[in-house]
Motif scaffolding. Structure first.
Motif, PDB file in Angstrom:
ATOM      1  N   TRP A 143      -3.666  -0.730  -3.748  1.00  0.00           N
ATOM      2  CA  TRP A 143      -3.135   0.433  -3.029  1.00  0.00           C
ATOM      3  C   TRP A 143      -3.820   1.719  -3.477  1.00  0.00           C
ATOM      4  O   TRP A 143      -4.063   2.616  -2.669  1.00  0.00           O
ATOM      5  CB  TRP A 143      -1.619   0.532  -3.195  1.00  0.00           C
ATOM      6  CG  TRP A 143      -0.907  -0.459  -2.327  1.00  0.00           C
ATOM      7  CD1 TRP A 143      -0.202  -1.548  -2.732  1.00  0.00           C
ATOM      8  CD2 TRP A 143      -0.868  -0.478  -0.904  1.00  0.00           C
ATOM      9  NE1 TRP A 143       0.276  -2.241  -1.656  1.00  0.00           N
ATOM     10  CE2 TRP A 143      -0.108  -1.604  -0.510  1.00  0.00           C
ATOM     11  CE3 TRP A 143      -1.393   0.350   0.091  1.00  0.00           C
ATOM     12  CZ2 TRP A 143       0.127  -1.913   0.821  1.00  0.00           C
ATOM     13  CZ3 TRP A 143      -1.141   0.021   1.427  1.00  0.00           C
ATOM     14  CH2 TRP A 143      -0.401  -1.085   1.775  1.00  0.00           C
ATOM     15  N   VAL A 144      -4.141   1.817  -4.766  1.00  0.00           N
ATOM     16  CA  VAL A 144      -4.852   3.000  -5.265  1.00  0.00           C
ATOM     17  C   VAL A 144      -6.235   3.085  -4.624  1.00  0.00           C
ATOM     18  O   VAL A 144      -6.657   4.152  -4.172  1.00  0.00           O
ATOM     19  CB  VAL A 144      -4.953   2.971  -6.811  1.00  0.00           C
ATOM     20  CG1 VAL A 144      -5.918   4.024  -7.321  1.00  0.00           C
ATOM     21  CG2 VAL A 144      -3.584   3.152  -7.433  1.00  0.00           C
ATOM     22  N   PHE A 145      -6.957   1.954  -4.575  1.00  0.00           N
ATOM     23  CA  PHE A 145      -8.286   1.929  -3.950  1.00  0.00           C
ATOM     24  C   PHE A 145      -8.210   2.276  -2.474  1.00  0.00           C
ATOM     25  O   PHE A 145      -9.040   3.028  -1.957  1.00  0.00           O
ATOM     26  CB  PHE A 145      -8.954   0.570  -4.122  1.00  0.00           C
ATOM     27  CG  PHE A 145      -9.482   0.317  -5.504  1.00  0.00           C
ATOM     28  CD1 PHE A 145      -9.882   1.354  -6.332  1.00  0.00           C
ATOM     29  CD2 PHE A 145      -9.582  -0.978  -5.983  1.00  0.00           C
ATOM     30  CE1 PHE A 145     -10.379   1.120  -7.591  1.00  0.00           C
ATOM     31  CE2 PHE A 145     -10.071  -1.221  -7.253  1.00  0.00           C
ATOM     32  CZ  PHE A 145     -10.472  -0.175  -8.056  1.00  0.00           C
ATOM     33  N   LEU A 146      -7.230   1.724  -1.774  1.00  0.00           N
ATOM     34  CA  LEU A 146      -7.086   2.012  -0.348  1.00  0.00           C
ATOM     35  C   LEU A 146      -6.762   3.487  -0.106  1.00  0.00           C
ATOM     36  O   LEU A 146      -7.323   4.115   0.795  1.00  0.00           O
ATOM     37  CB  LEU A 146      -6.005   1.121   0.268  1.00  0.00           C
ATOM     38  CG  LEU A 146      -6.375  -0.352   0.414  1.00  0.00           C
ATOM     39  CD1 LEU A 146      -5.170  -1.158   0.901  1.00  0.00           C
ATOM     40  CD2 LEU A 146      -7.548  -0.539   1.339  1.00  0.00           C
ATOM     41  N   ALA A 147      -5.873   4.050  -0.912  1.00  0.00           N
ATOM     42  CA  ALA A 147      -5.521   5.465  -0.760  1.00  0.00           C
ATOM     43  C   ALA A 147      -6.718   6.361  -1.061  1.00  0.00           C
ATOM     44  O   ALA A 147      -6.976   7.337  -0.332  1.00  0.00           O
ATOM     45  CB  ALA A 147      -4.350   5.814  -1.677  1.00  0.00           C
ATOM     46  N   ALA A 148      -7.465   6.043  -2.116  1.00  0.00           N
ATOM     47  CA  ALA A 148      -8.650   6.845  -2.450  1.00  0.00           C
ATOM     48  C   ALA A 148      -9.703   6.739  -1.350  1.00  0.00           C
ATOM     49  O   ALA A 148     -10.334   7.732  -0.983  1.00  0.00           O
ATOM     50  CB  ALA A 148      -9.227   6.392  -3.789  1.00  0.00           C
ATOM     51  N   GLY A 149      -9.889   5.535  -0.821  1.00  0.00           N
ATOM     52  CA  GLY A 149     -10.844   5.348   0.269  1.00  0.00           C
ATOM     53  C   GLY A 149     -10.435   6.105   1.517  1.00  0.00           C
ATOM     54  O   GLY A 149     -11.270   6.744   2.176  1.00  0.00           O
ATOM     55  N   LEU A 150      -9.161   6.067   1.849  1.00  0.00           N
ATOM     56  CA  LEU A 150      -8.669   6.785   3.025  1.00  0.00           C
ATOM     57  C   LEU A 150      -8.816   8.294   2.835  1.00  0.00           C
ATOM     58  O   LEU A 150      -9.243   9.007   3.761  1.00  0.00           O
ATOM     59  CB  LEU A 150      -7.205   6.431   3.300  1.00  0.00           C
ATOM     60  CG  LEU A 150      -6.569   7.102   4.507  1.00  0.00           C
ATOM     61  CD1 LEU A 150      -7.276   6.672   5.797  1.00  0.00           C
ATOM     62  CD2 LEU A 150      -5.088   6.771   4.573  1.00  0.00           C
ATOM     63  N   ALA A 151      -8.481   8.797   1.657  1.00  0.00           N
ATOM     64  CA  ALA A 151      -8.614  10.237   1.387  1.00  0.00           C
ATOM     65  C   ALA A 151     -10.074  10.663   1.515  1.00  0.00           C
ATOM     66  O   ALA A 151     -10.380  11.701   2.122  1.00  0.00           O
ATOM     67  CB  ALA A 151      -8.073  10.564  -0.001  1.00  0.00           C
ATOM     68  N   THR A 152     -10.991   9.889   0.955  1.00  0.00           N
ATOM     69  CA  THR A 152     -12.411  10.204   1.040  1.00  0.00           C
ATOM     70  C   THR A 152     -12.876  10.194   2.491  1.00  0.00           C
ATOM     71  O   THR A 152     -13.603  11.084   2.935  1.00  0.00           O
ATOM     72  CB  THR A 152     -13.233   9.199   0.208  1.00  0.00           C
ATOM     73  OG1 THR A 152     -12.789   9.259  -1.137  1.00  0.00           O
ATOM     74  CG2 THR A 152     -14.708   9.498   0.286  1.00  0.00           C
ATOM     75  N   PHE A 153     -12.447   9.188   3.246  1.00  0.00           N
ATOM     76  CA  PHE A 153     -12.817   9.087   4.656  1.00  0.00           C
ATOM     77  C   PHE A 153     -12.319  10.290   5.444  1.00  0.00           C
ATOM     78  O   PHE A 153     -13.067  10.879   6.237  1.00  0.00           O
ATOM     79  CB  PHE A 153     -12.253   7.791   5.249  1.00  0.00           C
ATOM     80  CG  PHE A 153     -12.487   7.657   6.722  1.00  0.00           C
ATOM     81  CD1 PHE A 153     -13.744   7.323   7.206  1.00  0.00           C
ATOM     82  CD2 PHE A 153     -11.460   7.884   7.618  1.00  0.00           C
ATOM     83  CE1 PHE A 153     -13.967   7.214   8.573  1.00  0.00           C
ATOM     84  CE2 PHE A 153     -11.673   7.776   8.981  1.00  0.00           C
ATOM     85  CZ  PHE A 153     -12.929   7.435   9.453  1.00  0.00           C
ATOM     86  N   LEU A 154     -11.071  10.690   5.221  1.00  0.00           N
ATOM     87  CA  LEU A 154     -10.511  11.815   5.971  1.00  0.00           C
ATOM     88  C   LEU A 154     -11.194  13.132   5.620  1.00  0.00           C
ATOM     89  O   LEU A 154     -11.403  13.978   6.496  1.00  0.00           O
ATOM     90  CB  LEU A 154      -9.003  11.903   5.728  1.00  0.00           C
ATOM     91  CG  LEU A 154      -8.190  10.759   6.336  1.00  0.00           C
ATOM     92  CD1 LEU A 154      -6.722  10.870   5.931  1.00  0.00           C
ATOM     93  CD2 LEU A 154      -8.338  10.724   7.844  1.00  0.00           C
TER      94      LEU A 154
END
Length: 107
Positions: free
Chosen positions: A8-19
């Motif tokens: 979940w941490v990796f997914l949240a960091a990836g989503l934040a970077t993408f946005l």
């Protein structure tokens, strides 16, 4: 930390970077950025690269090491000189790595 929490941490960091990256693409042409801001954006890649590399060159065992015994610092200076002279990424990497390997073998 469990594997699921880490996921979940990796997914949240990836989503934040993408946005964050998407925001610059999405507003392109719709928002007029000030010229000083556009000029400053040109320096972001060099500043980020410097921020990532400088600690590795300047620190040894958690302490500032500005001595010739710091093989990484000396190899970094060699790489900078090669880059300034040749303007070639390949020669810079090859020369810097050769200097680092030779200096680590000596020390």
């Amino acid at each position: 930390m469990s594997a699921m929490t880490l996921l979940w941490v990796f997914l949240a960091a990836g989503l934040a970077t993408f946005l964050i990256r998407l925001s610059f693409i999405a507003v392109e042409g719709r928002v007029r950025l000030p010229s000083w801001f556009r000029t400053a954006l040109q320096f972001v890649p060099a500043a980020m690269l410097s921020a990532l590399i400088a600690p590795d060159l300047l620190m040894q065992h958690g302490e500032l090491a500005l001595t010739p015994a710091n093989a990484r610092l000396v190899a970094g200076v060699v790489a900078i000189l090669i880059a300034a002279r040749t303007r070639s990424v390949g020669w810079t990497i090859a020369g810097g790595m050769a200097a680092l390997l030779a200096l680590e073998a000596l020390f």
